[in-house]
Design a protein around this motif. Structure first.
Motif, short mmCIF file in Angstrom:
data_model
loop_
_atom_site.label_atom_id
_atom_site.label_comp_id
_atom_site.label_asym_id
_atom_site.label_seq_id
_atom_site.Cartn_x
_atom_site.Cartn_y
_atom_site.Cartn_z
N GLY A 142 -6.10 -33.92 38.92
CA GLY A 142 -6.84 -34.39 37.75
C GLY A 142 -5.92 -34.81 36.62
O GLY A 142 -4.73 -34.52 36.61
N ASP A 143 -6.51 -35.52 35.68
CA ASP A 143 -5.76 -36.02 34.52
C ASP A 143 -6.33 -35.47 33.23
O ASP A 143 -7.54 -35.29 33.10
CB ASP A 143 -5.84 -37.55 34.45
N VAL A 144 -5.42 -35.23 32.29
CA VAL A 144 -5.78 -34.90 30.93
C VAL A 144 -5.10 -35.96 30.06
O VAL A 144 -3.90 -36.20 30.22
CB VAL A 144 -5.30 -33.48 30.53
N THR A 145 -5.86 -36.60 29.19
CA THR A 145 -5.26 -37.56 28.25
C THR A 145 -5.61 -37.11 26.84
O THR A 145 -6.68 -36.56 26.59
CB THR A 145 -5.76 -39.00 28.49
N TYR A 146 -4.68 -37.36 25.93
CA TYR A 146 -4.85 -36.88 24.55
C TYR A 146 -4.02 -37.75 23.61
O TYR A 146 -3.18 -38.54 24.05
CB TYR A 146 -4.43 -35.41 24.43
N PHE A 147 -4.30 -37.59 22.34
CA PHE A 147 -3.40 -38.15 21.34
C PHE A 147 -3.24 -37.16 20.22
O PHE A 147 -4.10 -36.32 19.97
CB PHE A 147 -3.88 -39.52 20.81
N MET A 148 -2.09 -37.24 19.56
CA MET A 148 -1.80 -36.42 18.40
C MET A 148 -1.76 -37.36 17.20
O MET A 148 -1.18 -38.44 17.28
CB MET A 148 -0.47 -35.70 18.54
N THR A 149 -2.40 -36.94 16.12
CA THR A 149 -2.42 -37.75 14.91
C THR A 149 -1.40 -37.19 13.93
O THR A 149 -1.48 -36.04 13.52
CB THR A 149 -3.82 -37.74 14.28
N GLY A 150 -0.42 -38.03 13.59
CA GLY A 150 0.64 -37.61 12.68
C GLY A 150 0.20 -37.63 11.23
O GLY A 150 -0.87 -38.14 10.90
N PRO A 151 1.02 -37.08 10.36
CA PRO A 151 0.70 -37.02 8.93
C PRO A 151 0.44 -38.40 8.32
O PRO A 151 -0.33 -38.53 7.37
CB PRO A 151 1.93 -36.37 8.30
#
Length: 161
Positions: free
Chosen positions: A60-69
């Protein structure tokens, strides 16, 4: 903070985080197995995560993003190799471009998470393995050590809440 050690082993191309929590294995596992809880700690405090796709099964896959300051989005992905709930998980972790496509020019790591009973709580070992010394050095320069320590340090508050 429950992070008790963070050991970089250049010879074996590993970075190993050890954390001890005053919570049962099943509760700590929820921080990995529930995408909404994962979002609350995956990534340093100044780069909160948003999980877009979540399939915590082998293959399976997990996709994500992190939002910077600054509001910029930094995308990542996991390819899940093994899951043995509630005690272990292994996945490849990498970077993606702005469209969410894995970026082959960026390093990947293979991460193995192991949760074990320890003195009325749980010990979490998170071992990241790098393909090459160059990849390890590149990720260290990008702040992987401090980012991992800060991210895992957020787990404490979630376990008491």
């Amino acid at each position: 903070m429950s992070v008790t050690s963070l050991n970089k082993d250049v010879e074996n191309l590993t970075l190993t985080l050890i954390a001890d929590f005053p919570a049962p294995v099943e509760r700590v596992w929820q921080l990995w197995s529930d995408p909404r809880q994962l979002e609350r700690w995956w990534g340093p405090p100044t780069y909160p995560a948003t999980v877009e796709q979540y399939d915590l099964t082998p293959g399976g896959d997990v996709t994500y993003f992190m939002t910077g300051p600054d509001g910029g989005k930094h995308r990542g992905w996991w390819r899940v190799a093994t899951v043995d709930a509630p005690t272990s998980l292994e996945f490849t972790d990498g970077f993606a471009d702005q469209d969410g496509v894995p970026n082959p020019d960026m390093p990947t790591t293979t991460t193995r998470v192991t949760l074990t009973d320890r003195e009325g709580g749980t010990r979490m070992e998170m071992r990241s393995v790098f393909d090459t010394r160059e990849q390890m050095d590149r990720l260290m320069k990008m702040g992987m050590e401090e980012g991992l320590r800060e991210a895992a340090g957020q787990m404490d508050g979630l376990l008491v809440g």
